[in-house]
Design a protein around this motif. Structure first.
Motif, PDB file in Angstrom:
ATOM      1  N   MET A   1      19.879  21.089 -35.020  1.00 22.15           N
ATOM      2  CA  MET A   1      20.767  20.271 -34.206  1.00 22.15           C
ATOM      3  C   MET A   1      22.218  20.578 -34.523  1.00 22.15           C
ATOM      4  SD  MET A   1      21.321  18.118 -31.817  1.00 22.15           S
ATOM      5  CE  MET A   1      19.722  17.417 -31.413  1.00 22.15           C
TER       6      MET A   1
ATOM      7  N   THR B   1      23.645  14.233 -38.068  1.00 22.52           N
ATOM      8  CA  THR B   1      22.905  14.905 -37.005  1.00 22.52           C
ATOM      9  C   THR B   1      21.564  15.428 -37.519  1.00 22.52           C
ATOM     10  OG1 THR B   1      23.715  17.187 -37.351  1.00 22.52           O
ATOM     11  CG2 THR B   1      25.142  15.696 -36.111  1.00 22.52           C
TER      12      THR B   1
ATOM     13  N   SER C   1      17.465  16.871 -35.559  1.00 22.18           N
ATOM     14  CA  SER C   1      16.794  17.145 -34.294  1.00 22.18           C
ATOM     15  C   SER C   1      15.979  15.966 -33.781  1.00 22.18           C
ATOM     16  CB  SER C   1      15.886  18.370 -34.449  1.00 22.18           C
ATOM     17  OG  SER C   1      14.926  18.162 -35.461  1.00 22.18           O
TER      18      SER C   1
ATOM     19  N   GLY D   1      19.365  13.123 -32.965  1.00 18.61           N
ATOM     20  CA  GLY D   1      20.506  13.658 -32.242  1.00 18.61           C
ATOM     21  C   GLY D   1      21.748  13.563 -33.108  1.00 18.61           C
TER      22      GLY D   1
END
Length: 271
Positions: A201, A237, A239, A242
């Motif tokens: 991410m 952050t 995955s 977000g």
């Protein structure tokens, strides 16, 4: 010895002889799936293949891609869920030295989507022990996560995350997140060579921001930066979540910046 031994976690158990269990000799990926649509799948699989290459674990990319497709069908559900891939060197006797030949093992499992943090910002704490990252292992999402386990064990009830610094007091990453700092109109990330996990991410956000004309830099992040007036916001952050802003780190109250959401949606970035 080509090919993978495959373990479907809802059907089979991991052999006690597995080197991932005995020595942490392996890697893992945690993939958010919306129905049957995995987010950032290409980046996840590329990281797993690259990590396996660094560890000299034989991993056939075509078989990996096929198995992930089967897992999406096997475990798929209409709501959001998490697909976890655990890759180990397989079974290989007692002792640290890997066998001359080994057959890698891939474990596929399905997990409920964890509760998402409040979009208005979370509280985090600074881990009491600095994180020392070996250059040989930097960036790898390996099965060796004891530093993260210990930091999480001591996490205050009100805190969402523990953030590591290095021995010099520079911000590195969270136990399960990477860091993105907005400072004086720019976006800063810690240097890639210093972090334990090269987040997919984090990379996707850097690419998305750059494509939108924003300036993204990698540079050391002294903790003192967060007290300066140029600090506009700190994000966690990964995955699954977000990106979420940090409203308080330890005793330090941070500004909440909503700029990121107006530039690129972390959960709608290209695969």
């Amino acid at each position: 010895m080509a090919g993978l031994d495959v373990i479907w976690a809802d059907r089979q158990d991991l052999p006690a002889s597995d080197r991932g269990l005995a020595y942490g000799d392996g890697l893992f990926e945690t993939i958010r799936v919306e129905g049957d649509q995995p987010l950032l799948l290409r980046r996840h699989l590329e990281r797993l293949v690259a990590g396996a290459r660094r560890l000299a674990i034989p991993l056939p990319p075509d078989q990996l891609q096929q198995l992930v497709g089967e897992a999406l069908e096997h475990y798929g559900r209409p709501s959001a869920w998490v697909l976890k891939l655990v890759l180990t060197r397989g079974s290989g006797g007692r002792g640290y030295r890997p066998p001359a030949q080994s057959r890698a093992r891939l474990v596929l499992s399905c997990h409920a989507m964890p509760p998402l943090p409040a979009p208005g910002g979370v509280t985090a704490t600074v881990a009491s022990t600095p994180l020392v990252v070996s250059p040989e292992l930097s960036g790898l999402k390996s099965l060796n996560r004891l530093e993260q386990v210990m930091a999480s064990q001591h996490l205050p009830a009100e805190a969402y995350e523990a953030v590591f610094t290095d021995a010099g007091g520079r911000l590195l990453e969270g136990t399960r997140t990477n860091l993105l700092l907005r400072f004086d109109g720019q976006w800063w990330q810690p240097p890639a060579e210093g972090v334990a996990v090269a987040g997919v991410m984090a990379a996707a956000l850097a690419d998305g921001l750059t494509a939108a004309g924003e300036r993204v830099r990698q540079r050391p992040l002294p903790l003192s930066l967060l007290s300066r007036p140029e600090c506009e916001g700190l994000y966690l952050t990964n995955s699954v979540i977000g990106a979420v802003p940090v409203r308080r780190l330890g005793c330090l109250h941070l500004p909440i910046d909503n700029t990121l959401a107006t530039i690129c949606d972390p959960l709608k970035l290209p695969k």
